[in-house]
Design a protein around this motif. Structure first.
Motif, PDB file in Angstrom:
ATOM      1  N   ARG A  13       0.677  -1.339   0.039  1.00  0.00           N
ATOM      2  CA  ARG A  13      -0.139   0.061  -0.126  1.00  0.00           C
ATOM      3  C   ARG A  13       1.045   1.218  -0.015  1.00  0.00           C
ATOM      4  O   ARG A  13       0.553   2.199  -0.809  1.00  0.00           O
ATOM      5  CB  ARG A  13      -0.848   0.093   1.238  1.00  0.00           C
ATOM      6  CG  ARG A  13      -1.929   1.161   1.147  1.00  0.00           C
ATOM      7  CD  ARG A  13      -2.823   1.025   2.434  1.00  0.00           C
ATOM      8  NE  ARG A  13      -2.063   1.287   3.760  1.00  0.00           N
ATOM      9  CZ  ARG A  13      -2.174   0.053   4.183  1.00  0.00           C
ATOM     10  NH1 ARG A  13      -2.306  -1.147   4.149  1.00  0.00           N
ATOM     11  NH2 ARG A  13      -1.267   0.311   5.637  1.00  0.00           N
ATOM     12  N   SER A  14       1.593   1.243   0.918  1.00  0.00           N
ATOM     13  CA  SER A  14       2.804   2.389   0.672  1.00  0.00           C
ATOM     14  C   SER A  14       3.499   2.638  -0.574  1.00  0.00           C
ATOM     15  O   SER A  14       3.783   3.723  -0.912  1.00  0.00           O
ATOM     16  CB  SER A  14       3.815   2.098   2.028  1.00  0.00           C
ATOM     17  OG  SER A  14       3.386   2.233   3.064  1.00  0.00           O
ATOM     18  N   ARG A  15       3.926   1.582  -1.088  1.00  0.00           N
ATOM     19  CA  ARG A  15       4.628   1.751  -2.430  1.00  0.00           C
ATOM     20  C   ARG A  15       3.504   2.504  -3.363  1.00  0.00           C
ATOM     21  O   ARG A  15       3.845   3.131  -4.355  1.00  0.00           O
ATOM     22  CB  ARG A  15       4.981   0.213  -2.966  1.00  0.00           C
ATOM     23  CG  ARG A  15       6.143   0.049  -2.158  1.00  0.00           C
ATOM     24  CD  ARG A  15       6.724  -1.299  -2.549  1.00  0.00           C
ATOM     25  NE  ARG A  15       7.837  -1.879  -2.038  1.00  0.00           N
ATOM     26  CZ  ARG A  15       8.524  -3.072  -2.300  1.00  0.00           C
ATOM     27  NH1 ARG A  15       8.391  -3.687  -3.343  1.00  0.00           N
ATOM     28  NH2 ARG A  15       9.329  -3.520  -1.251  1.00  0.00           N
ATOM     29  N   PHE A  16       2.303   1.792  -3.570  1.00  0.00           N
ATOM     30  CA  PHE A  16       1.219   2.309  -4.320  1.00  0.00           C
ATOM     31  C   PHE A  16       0.819   3.816  -4.142  1.00  0.00           C
ATOM     32  O   PHE A  16       0.662   4.569  -5.078  1.00  0.00           O
ATOM     33  CB  PHE A  16       0.098   1.377  -4.488  1.00  0.00           C
ATOM     34  CG  PHE A  16      -1.084   1.605  -5.171  1.00  0.00           C
ATOM     35  CD1 PHE A  16      -0.787   1.311  -6.587  1.00  0.00           C
ATOM     36  CD2 PHE A  16      -2.150   2.351  -4.907  1.00  0.00           C
ATOM     37  CE1 PHE A  16      -2.058   1.560  -7.475  1.00  0.00           C
ATOM     38  CE2 PHE A  16      -3.235   2.905  -5.760  1.00  0.00           C
ATOM     39  CZ  PHE A  16      -3.151   2.434  -7.062  1.00  0.00           C
ATOM     40  N   SER A  17       0.735   3.889  -2.753  1.00  0.00           N
ATOM     41  CA  SER A  17       0.301   5.478  -2.475  1.00  0.00           C
ATOM     42  C   SER A  17       1.599   6.358  -3.117  1.00  0.00           C
ATOM     43  O   SER A  17       1.371   7.490  -3.625  1.00  0.00           O
ATOM     44  CB  SER A  17       0.233   5.636  -0.834  1.00  0.00           C
ATOM     45  OG  SER A  17       0.202   7.026  -0.789  1.00  0.00           O
ATOM     46  N   LYS A  18       2.885   5.989  -2.907  1.00  0.00           N
ATOM     47  CA  LYS A  18       3.933   6.886  -3.491  1.00  0.00           C
ATOM     48  C   LYS A  18       3.678   6.799  -4.867  1.00  0.00           C
ATOM     49  O   LYS A  18       4.094   8.087  -5.473  1.00  0.00           O
ATOM     50  CB  LYS A  18       5.271   6.339  -2.771  1.00  0.00           C
ATOM     51  CG  LYS A  18       6.464   7.000  -3.272  1.00  0.00           C
ATOM     52  CD  LYS A  18       7.961   6.385  -2.981  1.00  0.00           C
ATOM     53  CE  LYS A  18       8.983   7.163  -3.537  1.00  0.00           C
ATOM     54  NZ  LYS A  18      10.381   6.839  -2.863  1.00  0.00           N
ATOM     55  N   ALA A  19       3.481   5.850  -5.458  1.00  0.00           N
ATOM     56  CA  ALA A  19       3.467   5.786  -7.029  1.00  0.00           C
ATOM     57  C   ALA A  19       2.512   6.840  -7.565  1.00  0.00           C
ATOM     58  O   ALA A  19       2.616   7.411  -8.457  1.00  0.00           O
ATOM     59  CB  ALA A  19       3.475   4.285  -7.534  1.00  0.00           C
ATOM     60  N   MET A  20       1.253   6.568  -7.007  1.00  0.00           N
ATOM     61  CA  MET A  20       0.290   7.339  -7.137  1.00  0.00           C
ATOM     62  C   MET A  20       0.481   9.045  -7.135  1.00  0.00           C
ATOM     63  O   MET A  20       0.120   9.542  -7.941  1.00  0.00           O
ATOM     64  CB  MET A  20      -1.111   7.105  -6.758  1.00  0.00           C
ATOM     65  CG  MET A  20      -1.761   5.821  -6.719  1.00  0.00           C
ATOM     66  SD  MET A  20      -2.250   5.714  -8.453  1.00  0.00           S
ATOM     67  CE  MET A  20      -3.760   6.705  -8.469  1.00  0.00           C
ATOM     68  N   SER A  21       1.068   9.184  -6.128  1.00  0.00           N
ATOM     69  CA  SER A  21       1.400  10.643  -5.832  1.00  0.00           C
ATOM     70  C   SER A  21       2.360  11.321  -6.789  1.00  0.00           C
ATOM     71  O   SER A  21       2.088  12.391  -7.183  1.00  0.00           O
ATOM     72  CB  SER A  21       1.886  10.748  -4.295  1.00  0.00           C
ATOM     73  OG  SER A  21       1.814  11.937  -3.978  1.00  0.00           O
ATOM     74  N   GLU A  22       3.315  10.255  -7.371  1.00  0.00           N
ATOM     75  CA  GLU A  22       4.367  10.731  -8.113  1.00  0.00           C
ATOM     76  C   GLU A  22       3.692  10.899  -9.331  1.00  0.00           C
ATOM     77  O   GLU A  22       4.064  11.833 -10.339  1.00  0.00           O
ATOM     78  CB  GLU A  22       5.446   9.704  -8.129  1.00  0.00           C
ATOM     79  CG  GLU A  22       6.428   9.606  -6.902  1.00  0.00           C
ATOM     80  CD  GLU A  22       7.286   8.662  -6.909  1.00  0.00           C
ATOM     81  OE1 GLU A  22       7.243   7.868  -7.784  1.00  0.00           O
ATOM     82  OE2 GLU A  22       8.337   8.696  -6.385  1.00  0.00           O
TER      83      GLU A  22
END
Length: 457
Positions: A13-22
């Motif tokens: 979830r943390s990796r996905f959240s970061k990817a979405m924000s980028e």
């Protein structure tokens, strides 16, 4: 494959959240400005000793990564698949929201983590709406929408394959998780090419702007990402100073010394260039859907607290003799703004924690019975408000209306269809009140257990 090779869902979830924000930062440059604004306000709020804001190190870490997004789906199979995709990230459907009362033809849930440790790690949420085709009054238009949606597949074959692999094996390796994040992110990417011609788009748009947004594109482009601020009133003032056109009103309860529930504001949706297919190639056009939002989260209210909140909000909406924000402040003057009163009157949820184990033992050794109020008064136990992790239907509708170009505050009868939504979802939605009640109860049981252990020893 050995389970020890898998990474946990919180990390995915943390990796996905970061990817979405980028990704969103690149797609919507004003989102970067929004993040900088919120970071500046949070730092100044925490540094201001007179503000009274106490933020623990874990909460500070959470605040830095906290985001919520929103997507709109078109058909039941998409909702069922997104439930399975979010499950890989440790996100479950919490709450049912009927937005039809505000004239918005969708119903929704929020996918989010539910365990305390997962919320501290990364409380990424996605407010997920499903178009309600039955609310499209024109039968011919309704059937055209159904036909168009039936043709599309919003998830890649590889994304769904990795979901099945997760479900079968019980997890994903780090490399598989990175691939999963990349595949799912593509579902939420902006595509400027419409899937219908300009005339068809206009028909759906004239019926309702949201219908056009859901039906006329390849997939459910993320329509906003929302950072969390500690002072939304300061953010509202600062947005225009940084060239961001803020919506007129902050949604939710009024400003308070001890915030409750959720307050939200946003910058107005962007008019973006799109391409409509036609026989000769394409036709230029525009579409308005994506925007930026800021939220401030307060404490979760009990069932009694929510009943009082809803009663006061109804009073506000029944009047028109003053500006909305004036009516709001006047009505909520009767809602206690003292932590002790909120707890004693059972209006808000609190989490309990032993702060002085030595004095707890002394009290137990003295033969005193377990007395929570005495323990709190003496400072041995602290009661901290439980953060509200969910959404408010009226506020969500207000954000939708503002960014769909609609004016006014609509409050109609509504047309709830929870059973149909859960059937499409393939699972029941969780009751947010039960989650808050459990968190509060379990923390109290831990304090009681610690006291009784001291007595026994």
């Amino acid at each position: 494959m050995c389970a020890s090779q898998f990474i946990d869902s919180d990390e995915i979830r943390s990796r996905f959240s970061k990817a979405m924000s980028e990704m969103y930062r690149l797609e919507v440059p004003q989102y970067s400005t929004l993040l900088e604004l919120v970071a500046d306000i949070n730092e100044s709020t925490m540094a201001d000793a007179g503000h009274g804001m106490q933020v623990s190190a874990p909460e500070r870490n959470r605040l830095q990564v906290e985001r919520h997004g929103a997507i709109r789906l078109g058909k039941a199979s998409e909702l069922a698949d997104i439930r399975r995709i979010f499950a890989v990230m440790g996100m479950l459907p919490v709450g049912y929201y009927d937005l039809s009362s505000a004239g918005v033809p969708v119903h929704s849930t929020a996918f989010r983590p539910v365990a305390d440790e997962s919320l501290l790690r990364n409380p990424f949420r996605v407010f997920t709406s499903l178009l309600r085709l039955e609310l499209i009054e024109d039968e011919a238009l309704r059937e055209r929408a159904r036909t168009i949606l039936a043709r599309r597949e919003i998830f890649s074959a590889r994304a769904l394959e990795l979901v099945r692999q997760f479900e079968s094996n019980g997890g994903l390796t780090s490399e598989e998780a990175d691939e999963f994040v990349g595949e799912v992110r593509e579902t939420f990417r902006w595509h400027r090419e419409a899937t219908v011609d300009a005339d068809t788009y206009r028909e759906f748009h004239d019926a309702h702007r949201l219908i056009a947004d859901v039906v006329c594109f390849k997939g459910p482009h993320i329509n906003h990402l929302t950072p969390r601020t500690l002072d939304i009133d300061a953010a509202q003032v600062e947005m225009p100073r940084r060239g961001i056109g803020a919506k007129e009103l902050i949604e939710g309860p009024p400003s308070r010394r001890h915030p409750i529930l959720l307050r939200q504001t946003s910058f107005k949706a962007l008019e973006e260039a799109i391409l409509f297919p036609n026989g000769a190639g394409h036709e230029d056009g525009t579409h308005t859907a994506r925007f930026g939002e800021i939220e401030q989260r307060g404490m979760a209210l009990t069932r009694e607290g929510r009943e009082l909140y809803d009663t006061l909000l109804a009073q506000v909406n029944a009047r028109s003799d003053e500006r909305y924000e004036v009516r709001l402040a006047q009505a909520f003057a009767s809602f206690p703004d003292d932590l002790g009163a909120l707890r004693e009157q059972g209006l808000a949820f609190f989490r309990y924690e032993v702060k002085d184990a030595a004095r707890l033992k002394d009290m137990a050794d003295a033969g005193a019975g377990f007395d929570l109020e005495r323990l709190i008064e003496s400072g041995i136990v602290v009661a901290q408000p439980v953060t509200y992790e969910d959404f408010l239907p009226v506020s969500a509708a207000g954000i939708f209306q503002s960014n769909l170009g609609e004016s006014g505050r609509t409050h109609g009868k509504g047309n709830s269809a929870r059973d149909a939504f859960e059937a499409s979802l393939g699972a029941p939605v969780l009751d947010e009140m039960e989650l808050y009640e459990r968190a509060s109860r379990e923390s109290l049981e831990q304090v009681r257990s610690a006291f009784e252990t001291k007595v026994a020893s």
